[in-house]
Design an enzyme around this catalytic site. Structure first.
Site, PDB file in Angstrom:
ATOM      1  N   LYS A 116      25.144  51.787  54.017  1.00 53.59           N
ATOM      2  CA  LYS A 116      24.974  50.374  53.655  1.00 53.59           C
ATOM      3  C   LYS A 116      23.881  49.719  54.479  1.00 53.59           C
ATOM      4  CE  LYS A 116      29.127  49.039  51.310  1.00 53.59           C
ATOM      5  NZ  LYS A 116      30.343  48.236  51.286  1.00 53.59           N
ATOM      6  N   LYS A 198      27.816  59.316  44.355  1.00 58.61           N
ATOM      7  CA  LYS A 198      29.078  58.844  43.768  1.00 58.61           C
ATOM      8  C   LYS A 198      28.834  57.667  42.809  1.00 58.61           C
ATOM      9  CE  LYS A 198      30.545  55.263  46.874  1.00 58.61           C
ATOM     10  NZ  LYS A 198      31.489  54.531  47.627  1.00 58.61           N
ATOM     11  N   LYS A 201      30.018  50.805  42.186  1.00 62.53           N
ATOM     12  CA  LYS A 201      30.114  49.560  41.421  1.00 62.53           C
ATOM     13  C   LYS A 201      28.936  48.635  41.673  1.00 62.53           C
ATOM     14  CE  LYS A 201      34.213  48.186  43.951  1.00 62.53           C
ATOM     15  NZ  LYS A 201      34.024  47.925  45.372  1.00 62.53           N
TER      16      LYS A 201
HETATM   17  P1  TYM Z   1      35.814  50.229  47.370  1.00 62.64           P
HETATM   18  O1  TYM Z   1      35.994  48.815  46.968  1.00 62.64           O
HETATM   19  O2  TYM Z   1      34.435  50.743  47.551  1.00 62.64           O
HETATM   20  O3  TYM Z   1      36.528  51.178  46.329  1.00 62.64           O
HETATM   21  C1  TYM Z   1      37.866  50.954  45.915  1.00 62.64           C
HETATM   22  C2  TYM Z   1      38.587  52.261  45.742  1.00 62.64           C
HETATM   23  O4  TYM Z   1      37.934  53.094  44.786  1.00 62.64           O
HETATM   24  C3  TYM Z   1      37.636  54.357  45.362  1.00 62.64           C
HETATM   25  N1  TYM Z   1      36.350  54.804  44.821  1.00 62.64           N
HETATM   26  C4  TYM Z   1      36.169  55.948  44.161  1.00 62.64           C
HETATM   27  N2  TYM Z   1      37.007  56.940  43.848  1.00 62.64           N
HETATM   28  C5  TYM Z   1      36.510  57.983  43.146  1.00 62.64           C
HETATM   29  N3  TYM Z   1      35.210  58.072  42.769  1.00 62.64           N
HETATM   30  C6  TYM Z   1      34.328  57.090  43.068  1.00 62.64           C
HETATM   31  N4  TYM Z   1      33.071  57.165  42.690  1.00 62.64           N
HETATM   32  C7  TYM Z   1      34.803  55.963  43.797  1.00 62.64           C
HETATM   33  N5  TYM Z   1      34.207  54.836  44.259  1.00 62.64           N
HETATM   34  C8  TYM Z   1      35.177  54.140  44.885  1.00 62.64           C
HETATM   35  C9  TYM Z   1      37.557  54.103  46.846  1.00 62.64           C
HETATM   36  O5  TYM Z   1      37.763  55.278  47.583  1.00 62.64           O
HETATM   37  C10 TYM Z   1      38.656  53.078  47.041  1.00 62.64           C
HETATM   38  O6  TYM Z   1      39.901  53.711  47.124  1.00 62.64           O
HETATM   39  N6  TYM Z   1      36.918  49.995  52.191  1.00 62.64           N
HETATM   40  C11 TYM Z   1      37.480  50.079  50.876  1.00 62.64           C
HETATM   41  C12 TYM Z   1      38.394  48.922  50.524  1.00 62.64           C
HETATM   42  C13 TYM Z   1      39.491  48.709  51.506  1.00 62.64           C
HETATM   43  C14 TYM Z   1      40.675  49.469  51.606  1.00 62.64           C
HETATM   44  C15 TYM Z   1      41.417  48.864  52.682  1.00 62.64           C
HETATM   45  C16 TYM Z   1      41.187  50.572  50.924  1.00 62.64           C
HETATM   46  C17 TYM Z   1      39.525  47.744  52.449  1.00 62.64           C
HETATM   47  N7  TYM Z   1      40.699  47.822  53.156  1.00 62.64           N
HETATM   48  C18 TYM Z   1      42.633  49.375  53.058  1.00 62.64           C
HETATM   49  C19 TYM Z   1      42.416  51.065  51.311  1.00 62.64           C
HETATM   50  C20 TYM Z   1      43.132  50.471  52.378  1.00 62.64           C
HETATM   51  C21 TYM Z   1      36.344  50.080  49.882  1.00 62.64           C
HETATM   52  O7  TYM Z   1      35.269  49.644  50.153  1.00 62.64           O
HETATM   53  O8  TYM Z   1      36.688  50.534  48.662  1.00 62.64           O
END
Ligand code: TYM
Length: 335
Positions: A116, A198, A201
């Site tokens: 990032k 990957k 979004k």
């Molecule tokens: P974030 O918002 O980037 O993504 C949300 C969830 O989606 C999963 N994910 C994916 N899984 C499979 N293939 C992909 N291409 C893909 N892109 C995203 C992520 O692994 C995630 O589970 N830091 C986290 C958000 C967060 C969080 C937490 C998660 C903040 N606090 C506490 C669990 C527990 C994040 O940025 O996810």
């Protein structure tokens, strides 16, 4: 029954871009499948999202929109706690405390930070650096047992475990040490345009991802355009990232194994397979989109879900936080 106290799940999605098929397969779909067996907290982690500059009007709208999509995907907002992270101030409070038990070296090793900060070179803020500590606070605040996430969050989860173990080691048992839960198929869904990265979004190329709100024509168009090689074989093989990714998506949705899929499409070409993948996605998303279209109009219901969720989450969070305050040596609050 009291002696059958369920274990706790916490997970969240950052309200940036849109909820993609990657988020759905990697996380949300599993939340839905696990929700009846656990006490669950699902948060729209808005505090995390401002580590990258956001337009306030858009962000406010997107936060509600994401929460509605959680519900539309099948999360039961009455039996689980569904809420905005910023409505539970204990996340930020615990995060500060945990900052003091996390090393700069640990944070500088986080690949998401490196990634990032290279993408936002003009805004490498301290929040971006300490982001994984806030994530650890999210998880540890509720004595979470299980965290269903995609593969890209593995390193952050490991750090949360390390922080919990470190804190418990200094002060005695305070936090449950959480485990990750990653799906067998689809823990890392790749971009449709660049299948070595990957699915993200915040990808500026809309053809790289599918939003769970993409309507059938968009799904068909994007899957048809998905990058594959030219040998027309539907088989999982090293180095064939594009077709491997489509097989993973199809497998995650239909629950068919790779071998079953290979047998099903033996002798057929990419054209047929891509249509089958698109149809499977469309069928999976159809009921979600129908529920979304209804729910998004019901402002009062949505507000009730997130208000109630945050109120109960706060009472749980206070318990852990006051335990932490006692452990580190803060004076007891008499009010
Ligand atoms: P974030 O918002 O980037 O993504 C949300 C969830 O989606 C999963 N994910 C994916 N899984 C499979 N293939 C992909 N291409 C893909 N892109 C995203 C992520 O692994 C995630 O589970 N830091 C986290 C958000 C967060 C969080 C937490 C998660 C903040 N606090 C506490 C669990 C527990 C994040 O940025 O996810």
């Amino acid at each position: 029954m009291e002696n059958e106290k369920k274990k706790v799940i916490f997970s969240g999605i950052q309200p940036t871009g849109c909820i993609t098929l990657g988020n759905y397969i990697g996380a949300l779909k599993n939340w839905v499948e696990l929700q009846n067996d656990y006490n669950c907290l699902f948060s729209v982690v808005d505090l995390h999202s401002i580590t990258v500059r956001q337009d306030p009007v858009q962000l406010r709208k997107r936060c509600v929109d994401f929460l509605v999509q959680y519900l539309a995907c099948g999360i039961n907002g009455e039996d689980n706690l569904v809420f905005f992270q910023s409505h539970v101030p204990q996340h930020a409070e615990l995060s500060w405390i945990l900052n003091c038990y996390t090393y700069m070296g640990e944070l500088s090793r986080m690949t998401q930070f490196k990634d990032k900060s290279s993408k936002h070179a003009d805004n490498i803020n301290a929040g971006l650096f300490t982001y994984p500590v806030l994530m650890a606070a999210d998880i540890l605040l509720y004595q979470t047992d299980l965290v269903p996430v995609g593969n890209d969050q593995k390193q952050h989860l490991e750090l949360a475990r390390d922080i919990a173990i470190r804190f418990n080691g200094i002060y005695g048992d305070t936090f449950t040490v959480p485990e990750g839960f990653m799906p067998k198929a689809g823990a890392r869904i790749m971009s449709l345009q660049e299948p070595t990265s990957k699915m993200s979004k915040s990808d500026p190329n809309e053809n790289g991802f599918i939003s769970i709100l993409d309507r059938p024509d968009a799904v068909v168009r994007k899957i048809k355009r998905a990058v594959t090689d030219s040998d027309n074989l539907i088989k999982v093989r090293e180095g064939h990232d594009g077709i491997n990714n489509l097989i993973t998506i199809y497998s995650a949705i239909t629950k068919k194994s790779n071998e079953e899929i290979e047998a099903e499409f033996d002798g057929k070409g990419y054209g047929d397979f891509k249509m089958a993948v698109a149809e499977a996605i469309i069928e999976e998303l159809k009921p979600i989109q129908q529920r979304y279209d209804e729910l998004i109009k019901d402002k009062a219901y949505i507000e009730q879900i997130y208000t109630n969720g945050a109120k109960i989450a706060q009472s749980l969070a206070r318990r852990t936080l006051s335990k932490v305050h006692r452990r580190v040596g803060f004076v007891d609050r008499k009010f």
